[in-house]
Scaffold this active site. Structure first.
Site, PDB file in Angstrom:
ATOM      1  CG  HIS A  92       0.063  28.722  86.012  1.00 45.31           C
ATOM      2  ND1 HIS A  92       0.302  29.598  84.973  1.00 45.31           N
ATOM      3  CD2 HIS A  92       1.171  27.923  86.091  1.00 45.31           C
ATOM      4  CE1 HIS A  92       1.487  29.344  84.441  1.00 45.31           C
ATOM      5  NE2 HIS A  92       2.030  28.343  85.101  1.00 45.31           N
ATOM      6  NE  ARG A 111       1.226  30.525  72.303  1.00 48.90           N
ATOM      7  CZ  ARG A 111       2.255  29.671  72.339  1.00 48.90           C
ATOM      8  NH1 ARG A 111       2.548  29.048  73.483  1.00 48.90           N
ATOM      9  NH2 ARG A 111       2.977  29.435  71.250  1.00 48.90           N
ATOM     10  N   PRO A 113      -5.861  29.244  72.377  1.00 44.88           N
ATOM     11  CG  PRO A 113      -7.918  29.067  73.484  1.00 44.88           C
ATOM     12  CD  PRO A 113      -7.216  29.863  72.430  1.00 44.88           C
ATOM     13  CB  SER A 119       3.347  25.573  73.922  1.00 40.96           C
ATOM     14  OG  SER A 119       3.672  26.333  72.783  1.00 40.96           O
TER      15      SER A 119
END
Length: 294
Positions: A92, A111, A113, A119
């Protein structure tokens, strides 16, 4: 001499582990923000490299998270050193915290934000905080009697928060810091940006594109099917990123995978505030690509 790599660290990860890790020619580094398609990209790489939907080991064994403090660094290094297949490694950490090697491929999955933040909120509720504290030596969860905010409340707070992105990479400033750095490198032949929504819209086409970029054979229908959301969710026991038992429910890790849910939860005023904040944190061309008209 100053260290050329930016250091990123929080309670359960530290990018300093990259400084002592020997990369190999052909390695694939998967650099993403949380809940942005990390496990999906790991699975796609596993399928393209190993050429079988029946993986020889759990996905976290094949593709360890290098900077996660839950597992000692020497164990992670040893497991990767023993691999004879082409390696695909999870992180990450943004690319400015990872050694740059022209013979290594770097995949950055992006993706929207707001969808990532939704998620992330649900993922937070699925974590066993006591287990994480036991493994990392850091304090556990806050007061258990404290009311957990609704997803709408959490999303608004996330938009307004302004932490140091190097310390809170899953904040809005942290997400756009990560993507802004990758966007600036997008013309490098070994840096590849992949949009989550493109994977959703045309998984087979995106897998063929990745295979070409990585100089691998294109996938057949069986491999594409193995990378679908429903198929991965049905195999959560082998694919969820949970080697140390920190998830309460492995199937819940694969919640829905939908796009557009973040924007739908916000009022028009909150959406406008999000876009104003994003515009202050990232260049217009990156945001046009990232938001896809939503």
């Amino acid at each position: 001499m100053p260290d050329p790599l930016t250091r990123y660290r929080c309670a359960d990860e530290d990018s300093i582990r990259w400084r002592d890790f020997p990369l190999r020619p052909g390695d694939i580094v998967i650099s993403t923000r949380s809940k942005s398609g990390t496990t999906w990209m790991q699975m796609i790489c596993a399928l393209l490299v190993l050429r079988t939907p029946d993986l020889p080991a759990p996905l976290t064994t094949l593709s360890p998270w290098l900077d996660w403090l839950v597992e000692p660094a020497d164990q992670v290094y040893a497991r990767l050193a023993a691999q004879r297949h082409r390696r695909f490694i999870k992180t990450h950490t943004p690319l400015d915290g990872v050694p740059a090697d022209p013979l290594v491929h770097y995949l950055v999955v992006a993706r929207h934000p707001l969808d990532m933040a939704v998620s992330l909120h649900h993922q937070s509720g699925n974590l066993d905080r006591a287990r994480l504290a036991e493994l990392t030596g850091h304090p556990g969860s806050p007061d258990p009697d404290r009311r957990r905010p609704s997803v709408e409340e959490a999303l608004v707070r996330w938009i307004d928060a302004d932490p140091d992105p190097r310390e809170e990479l899953d904040s809005l400033p942290g997400v756009l810091w990560h993507l802004r750095d990758a966007w600036a490198r997008r013309d490098q032949r070994n840096v590849h940006l992949i949009h989550y929504d493109d994977l959703r819209a045309d998984l087979a086409g995106q897998m063929r594109r990745l295979a070409e970029m990585l100089d691998l054979e294109p996938p057949g229908p069986e491999l594409v099917e193995a990378a679908t959301f429903d198929r991965m969710r049905s195999r959560a026991d082998r694919l969820a990123p949970d080697p140390a038992g920190v998830l309460k429910d492995r199937q819940a890790f694969f919640r829905t995978g939908r796009s557009g849910q973040g924007s739908a939860l916000l009022s028009a005023a909150d959406r406008a505030r999000y876009h104003a904040r994003a515009a202050a944190l990232a260049p217009p061309d990156l945001l046009t690509w990232l938001h896809r008209g939503r």
